[in-house]
Design an enzyme around this catalytic site. Structure first.
Site, mmCIF file in Angstrom:
data_model
loop_
_atom_site.group_PDB
_atom_site.id
_atom_site.type_symbol
_atom_site.label_atom_id
_atom_site.label_comp_id
_atom_site.label_asym_id
_atom_site.label_seq_id
_atom_site.Cartn_x
_atom_site.Cartn_y
_atom_site.Cartn_z
ATOM 1 N N GLN A 250 0.883 -1.006 0.366
ATOM 2 C CA GLN A 250 -0.536 -0.464 -0.245
ATOM 3 C C GLN A 250 0.996 1.442 -0.162
ATOM 4 O O GLN A 250 0.404 2.617 -0.472
ATOM 5 C CB GLN A 250 -1.373 -0.070 0.683
ATOM 6 C CG GLN A 250 -2.094 -1.438 0.824
ATOM 7 C CD GLN A 250 -2.727 -1.265 -0.084
ATOM 8 O OE1 GLN A 250 -3.451 0.090 -0.546
ATOM 9 N NE2 GLN A 250 -2.997 -2.081 -0.864
ATOM 10 N N HIS A 253 1.947 3.418 -2.970
ATOM 11 C CA HIS A 253 0.496 4.076 -3.677
ATOM 12 C C HIS A 253 1.311 6.090 -3.931
ATOM 13 O O HIS A 253 0.410 6.811 -5.113
ATOM 14 C CB HIS A 253 -0.890 3.717 -2.574
ATOM 15 C CG HIS A 253 -1.752 3.645 -3.323
ATOM 16 N ND1 HIS A 253 -2.445 4.183 -4.353
ATOM 17 C CD2 HIS A 253 -2.338 2.598 -2.454
ATOM 18 C CE1 HIS A 253 -3.206 3.133 -4.141
ATOM 19 N NE2 HIS A 253 -3.475 2.108 -3.331
ATOM 20 N N GLU A 318 -8.344 3.869 7.012
ATOM 21 C CA GLU A 318 -8.672 2.795 6.055
ATOM 22 C C GLU A 318 -8.965 2.028 5.386
ATOM 23 O O GLU A 318 -10.162 0.815 5.631
ATOM 24 C CB GLU A 318 -8.369 4.385 4.854
ATOM 25 C CG GLU A 318 -8.843 3.759 3.513
ATOM 26 C CD GLU A 318 -8.510 3.995 1.858
ATOM 27 O OE1 GLU A 318 -8.647 4.421 1.142
ATOM 28 O OE2 GLU A 318 -7.372 4.859 2.530
ATOM 29 N N HIS A 319 -8.051 1.281 5.680
ATOM 30 C CA HIS A 319 -8.092 0.157 4.971
ATOM 31 C C HIS A 319 -6.942 -0.776 6.865
ATOM 32 O O HIS A 319 -6.423 -0.589 6.943
ATOM 33 C CB HIS A 319 -7.243 -0.330 3.806
ATOM 34 C CG HIS A 319 -7.736 -0.328 3.146
ATOM 35 N ND1 HIS A 319 -6.744 1.002 2.276
ATOM 36 C CD2 HIS A 319 -8.333 -0.516 2.099
ATOM 37 C CE1 HIS A 319 -6.458 1.531 1.030
ATOM 38 N NE2 HIS A 319 -7.726 0.590 0.982
ATOM 39 N N ASP A 352 -8.674 -3.559 -3.415
ATOM 40 C CA ASP A 352 -8.405 -1.895 -4.577
ATOM 41 C C ASP A 352 -9.008 -3.065 -5.624
ATOM 42 O O ASP A 352 -9.134 -2.074 -6.609
ATOM 43 C CB ASP A 352 -7.041 -1.980 -4.316
ATOM 44 C CG ASP A 352 -6.714 -1.420 -3.451
ATOM 45 O OD1 ASP A 352 -7.605 -0.786 -2.555
ATOM 46 O OD2 ASP A 352 -5.741 -1.414 -2.537
ATOM 47 N N HIS A 412 -48.007 28.085 11.450
ATOM 48 C CA HIS A 412 -47.836 26.584 11.443
ATOM 49 C C HIS A 412 -48.787 26.582 12.274
ATOM 50 O O HIS A 412 -49.309 25.551 11.677
ATOM 51 C CB HIS A 412 -46.181 26.801 12.590
ATOM 52 C CG HIS A 412 -44.978 26.647 11.341
ATOM 53 N ND1 HIS A 412 -44.228 27.694 11.211
ATOM 54 C CD2 HIS A 412 -44.443 25.921 11.289
ATOM 55 C CE1 HIS A 412 -43.484 27.172 10.750
ATOM 56 N NE2 HIS A 412 -43.489 25.932 10.803
#
Length: 442
Positions: A250, A253, A318-319, A352, A412
């Site tokens: 990862q 990235h 995230e992961h 992914d 109202h």
């Protein structure tokens, strides 16, 4: 008590770059709104070195891109898209319209309505990330969105064949060879040649993420996203090689990608640090992964599984790759994560690319309050109500009138009173409560 064998850049260091990104994005979006297609073209030339009169790809161009792929390439894309479609379809089955009689004559309900026009961003300047086309376009299709626009930057000076094929195979209605802020701005604000959309989805770099943030409100967005994050939770049931592989897998990235290793084994932590260095001598993307690991990698050693759980929820990654003897315990007890990957037989790359769950996920601790992109993000749950009988309208009107006047809203109250007069009690005066007695107050 947990302690760090390796630390990353501090939060203040990370935030220093954000201010300049924000200013740059704000100026570019203002220019796009003012000059439309002219600004888009200049930005594409400046940032992507790509110039054409119309950035929408023709059907002939799309077909030409598809022809550049091998039959195996096409089969692999079809397989991945089928997995995404199947899971999104099952998710949609969970979204049920509702109609219920809550009181005699009072019918309440909700409908799940697809968003009309969505813009899907597929990043591809550094790597041709065709998987993002599956995740956004197919999921929007399953939701029932009627117009799906897709943008991806050119790759090596031309539309990326694999991305274009994935966009077309997923069912995009309009495909543009546009990247970065100019793509996000064009889809959200519209230009002379591009009609605006109602919602933006898809991952991207810091400039794409900031553009979505600034445009939120004018259009909807899937979520606020930063650089990809990964958290590996492991005990001594697995070895250092698989832990290091999942961290660096990862980290490639981008140079700002956080990769965190969380364990209750000091021996495994030390072995993993050594294994990371060994793999960095072999990994083709080591230049990027090495900088990401140096600046944003962390190794945290905890005393117990409970402490690992506490740290994992604090990090809210995230992961989250869990490889322990208690994987299901983490599944049942973790609350803050984008997506979980349980056991050594699975990994983040499966999510992914191909397994079927969506890879557009919350980052920067947003997992504390939201999940990732899914079919429900492309739908609005809108309520409706209907009163069937005079008695029901009169009864609910009395409550509404009194509560409205309690707040000082006489208009109202009159909305309620006129219905009480017509459908029930006939002597209700204008903008006054329905027969409030001392016993009622008591």
């Amino acid at each position: 008590m947990s302690h760090y064998l390796k630390t990353s850049k501090s939060l203040s260091e990370r935030q220093q770059n954000n201010k300049q990104v924000s200013i740059t994005v704000e100026n570019i979006l203002a220019d796009i709104e003012l000059r439309g297609d002219r600004a888009i073209r200049e930005l594409s030339i400046k940032f992507d070195h790509y110039d054409r009169n119309d950035y929408r790809l023709s059907q002939n161009e799309i077909n030409a891109c598809i022809k550049q792929l091998t039959r195996q390439d096409i089969k692999d894309i079809e397989f991945a898209q089928e997995q995404v479609f199947n899971f999104a379809s099952q998710q949609k089955k969970c979204l049920l319209d509702l109609e219920v009689e809550t009181r005699p004559g009072i019918i309440l309900g909700h409908k799940n309505i697809p968003i009309n026009a969505v813009g899907c961003y597929v990043p591809g300047g550094k790597y041709p990330l065709l998987a993002s086309a599956h995740m956004s376009i197919i999921t929007a299709k399953v939701a029932g969105c009627s117009r799906i626009v897709s943008c991806a930057p050119p790759f090596h000076g031309q539309p990326a064949p694999a991305i274009v094929a994935a966009q077309a195979m997923a069912g995009a209605d309009e495909i543009y060879a546009l990247g970065g802020i100019q793509a996000i701005g064009a889809m959200a604000l519209g230009t002379g040649s591009i009609s605006p959309v109602d919602m933006l989805v898809g991952p991207g770099n810091a400039f794409v993420a900031e553009a979505k943030r600034q445009l939120f409100g004018r259009v909807g967005i899937d979520l606020f996203a930063g650089p990809t994050e990964t958290l590996v939770i492991a005990d001594d049931s697995v070895d250092a090689e698989i832990c290091a592989t999942d961290l660096l897998g990862q980290a490639e990235h981008g140079v700002t990608t956080p990769a965190i290793f969380l364990t209750n084994s000091l021996a495994l932590a030390k072995a993993t640090l050594l294994e990371v260095e060994r793999l960095l001598t072999q990994l083709p993307t080591a230049e990027i992964a090495r900088q990401a690991w140096h600046d944003y990698g962390e190794v945290i050693v905890c005393d117990s599984y409970e402490e690992m759980l506490q740290e994992a929820d604090r990090i809210a990654s995230e992961h989250v790759q869990v490889m322990t003897s208690r994987d299901d315990w983490f599944l049942n007890n973790m609350t803050n994560y984008g997506a979980l990957f349980l056991g050594p037989r699975t990994n983040v790359a499966y999510g992914d690319k191909v397994i079927g769950t969506n890879h557009t996920l919350p980052t920067q601790k947003a997992a504390r309050y939201t999940g990732g992109l899914w079919v429900g993000k492309f739908m609005k749950t809108c309520t409706w109500q209907k009163v069937l009988s005079d008695e029901a309208s009169s009864e609910i009107g009395g409550y509404c009138s009194r509560l409205s006047l309690l707040e000082g809203f006489s208009g109202h109250a009159e909305q309620a009173n006129i219905r009480v007069r017509r459908y029930g009690q006939r002597d209700v005066p204008y903008a006054s409560p329905v027969a409030v007695t001392d016993s009622d107050r008591a």
